[in-house]
Design an enzyme around this catalytic site. Sequence first.
Site, PDB file in Angstrom:
ATOM      1  N   LYS A 272       0.866  -1.183   0.000  1.00 39.58           N
ATOM      2  CA  LYS A 272       0.000   0.000   0.000  1.00 39.58           C
ATOM      3  C   LYS A 272       0.894   1.222   0.000  1.00 39.58           C
ATOM      4  O   LYS A 272       2.034   1.165   0.475  1.00 39.58           O
ATOM      5  CB  LYS A 272      -0.889   0.013   1.249  1.00 39.58           C
TER       6      LYS A 272
HETATM    7  P1  NAD Z   1     -13.578   7.558  -3.534  1.00 35.46           P
HETATM    8  O1  NAD Z   1     -12.628   8.618  -3.172  1.00 35.46           O
HETATM    9  O2  NAD Z   1     -13.967   7.347  -4.956  1.00 35.46           O
HETATM   10  O3  NAD Z   1     -14.959   7.743  -2.735  1.00 35.46           O
HETATM   11  C1  NAD Z   1     -14.997   7.893  -1.345  1.00 35.46           C
HETATM   12  C2  NAD Z   1     -16.418   8.270  -0.941  1.00 35.46           C
HETATM   13  O4  NAD Z   1     -16.453   8.382   0.492  1.00 35.46           O
HETATM   14  C3  NAD Z   1     -16.900   9.597  -1.493  1.00 35.46           C
HETATM   15  O5  NAD Z   1     -18.293   9.528  -1.768  1.00 35.46           O
HETATM   16  C4  NAD Z   1     -16.652  10.546  -0.320  1.00 35.46           C
HETATM   17  O6  NAD Z   1     -17.485  11.711  -0.352  1.00 35.46           O
HETATM   18  C5  NAD Z   1     -16.998   9.643   0.836  1.00 35.46           C
HETATM   19  N1  NAD Z   1     -16.444  10.119   2.109  1.00 35.46           N
HETATM   20  C6  NAD Z   1     -15.252  10.709   2.335  1.00 35.46           C
HETATM   21  N2  NAD Z   1     -15.153  11.062   3.617  1.00 35.46           N
HETATM   22  C7  NAD Z   1     -16.294  10.657   4.216  1.00 35.46           C
HETATM   23  C8  NAD Z   1     -16.792  10.749   5.534  1.00 35.46           C
HETATM   24  N3  NAD Z   1     -16.080  11.337   6.513  1.00 35.46           N
HETATM   25  N4  NAD Z   1     -18.015  10.211   5.789  1.00 35.46           N
HETATM   26  C9  NAD Z   1     -18.721   9.622   4.806  1.00 35.46           C
HETATM   27  N5  NAD Z   1     -18.312   9.540   3.536  1.00 35.46           N
HETATM   28  C10 NAD Z   1     -17.116  10.048   3.249  1.00 35.46           C
HETATM   29  O7  NAD Z   1     -12.958   6.210  -2.900  1.00 35.46           O
HETATM   30  P2  NAD Z   1     -13.257   4.717  -3.320  1.00 35.46           P
HETATM   31  O8  NAD Z   1     -12.262   4.309  -4.345  1.00 35.46           O
HETATM   32  O9  NAD Z   1     -14.717   4.558  -3.613  1.00 35.46           O
HETATM   33  O10 NAD Z   1     -12.870   3.951  -1.992  1.00 35.46           O
HETATM   34  C11 NAD Z   1     -13.800   3.800  -0.916  1.00 35.46           C
HETATM   35  C12 NAD Z   1     -13.307   2.725   0.029  1.00 35.46           C
HETATM   36  O11 NAD Z   1     -13.179   1.498  -0.699  1.00 35.46           O
HETATM   37  C13 NAD Z   1     -11.928   2.971   0.661  1.00 35.46           C
HETATM   38  O12 NAD Z   1     -11.946   2.446   1.967  1.00 35.46           O
HETATM   39  C14 NAD Z   1     -10.986   2.166  -0.205  1.00 35.46           C
HETATM   40  O13 NAD Z   1      -9.821   1.787   0.488  1.00 35.46           O
HETATM   41  C15 NAD Z   1     -11.876   0.974  -0.530  1.00 35.46           C
HETATM   42  N6  NAD Z   1     -11.470   0.245  -1.734  1.00 35.46           N
HETATM   43  C16 NAD Z   1     -11.423   0.856  -2.955  1.00 35.46           C
HETATM   44  C17 NAD Z   1     -11.075   0.126  -4.082  1.00 35.46           C
HETATM   45  C18 NAD Z   1     -11.090   0.738  -5.462  1.00 35.46           C
HETATM   46  O14 NAD Z   1     -10.849  -0.014  -6.427  1.00 35.46           O
HETATM   47  N7  NAD Z   1     -11.384   1.994  -5.627  1.00 35.46           N
HETATM   48  C19 NAD Z   1     -10.725  -1.225  -3.953  1.00 35.46           C
HETATM   49  C20 NAD Z   1     -10.779  -1.831  -2.698  1.00 35.46           C
HETATM   50  C21 NAD Z   1     -11.160  -1.079  -1.597  1.00 35.46           C
END
Ligand code: NAD
Length: 410
Positions: free
Chosen positions: A102
Amino acid sequence: MTPIESVNAFFDRGAQLIHLKDEMYAVLKSSYREVQVQVPVRMDDGRLEVFTGYRIQHNGARGPYKGGVRYHPTADLDEVRALASLMTWKTALVDIPFGGAKGGITVDPTGMSPREIQTMTRRFTNAIGHVLGVHRDIPAPDMNTNAQVMAWMMDAYSATHGYSPAAVTGKPLDLGGAAGREAATGRGVVYVLEGAAKHWGLDLTECRVAIQGFGNVGSWVARGLDDLGAKVVAASDRDGGAYRSDGLDITALARLAGNRHSVAEAADVEQISNEELLACDCDILIPAALGDVITEANAPKVRAGIVVEAANHPTTTEADAILVDAGKRVIPDLLANAGGVTGSYFEWTQNIQQFKWKEERFNDELRDVMVRALDATLTFADARQVSMRDAAFAIGIERVARTSKLRGYV
Ligand code: NAD
């Protein structure tokens, strides 16, 4: 507990289940390599900001290190270390040929200009470039990083190593990205939930779902579940949430999010806070935003019978115990969101072969991988009468231990 203490507590339970030997325990628990770098950036107003970046390579026994890069104020050494460890068990659980890593920069990129973000990304890539590589360590997007950021990383890396699309995944389609990758994490969540519901004899069309976070992952989960006929009654983002007991209009929410508006601004909805969303009246709760949101304090208020961890590490160790004791079914992050790294694996293989798959093939292969990992987890959990999280960790640790032994690490 810090994030790494929390992940290690889950690791310890999995290790005990498979009677991991002491020497192997010592090798698997800590990171193999931890790189911390300085990232100086000349801001648009002429000031010099000096950020700190990290790349943690936890374990590479099963293949090149793999894991996302996040730009976030909480992305410090401890958090990135915990997330790198999770990647090791996740890639092993879905049985793809990668290890776990990471990366991140401690920064709040909201308000930064595209030029500032590009400069920061190039600096960071150059600083950690010596530990990256197509067969060494392959970054991907995570919170606040996207296909454009990956394009800059790939370009910065290629500037010294020659054209290397397979050095980074989650790239734009025009630059070696794979059709299906953007939606892969969300689709993977849906495939796993669909399979688990079948196993439990649950009809998803009768389920009400609440999703925290409407970014890449949350929005695709919402679309997928909506398509299956489940009722998404609540959704949120960093600025607040929307609730509607007879189901939200997901297309309208996606349009708002796409135009950089909050889902809370949707018409004909009741506005709720993120804390209220976690406790709202629903059958399935899907945290898909930040880590550590379900805590000792709010876990007793969770009304959903099923929690699906689309986000990484959304449940603290203490909260997990509360949910399990209350008889809730928790589909752990290791399994639930593994569609992202599996999609990255498909992108990497296509880049190496210089051969593009159709999106249908991508989705079919993704479903196969996710269902196989779900079956292995449910079989272990049922046979040993343990939670799905303990089962997922045990399976992942066992596979990494086997490879580490074969390689002669121990
Ligand atoms: P992103 O940045 O696209 O979206 C994040 C979302 O969370 C947004 O809607 C944002 O407004 C919201 N957010 C931010 N702060 C917040 C808060 N304090 N309270 C509530 N909502 C809040 O990110 P993502 O890629 O969708 O990732 C989301 C989660 O999924 C993370 O934990 C990430 O590690 C995990 N993840 C992502 C992927 C991927 O392929 N993108 C893969 C595995 C895991």
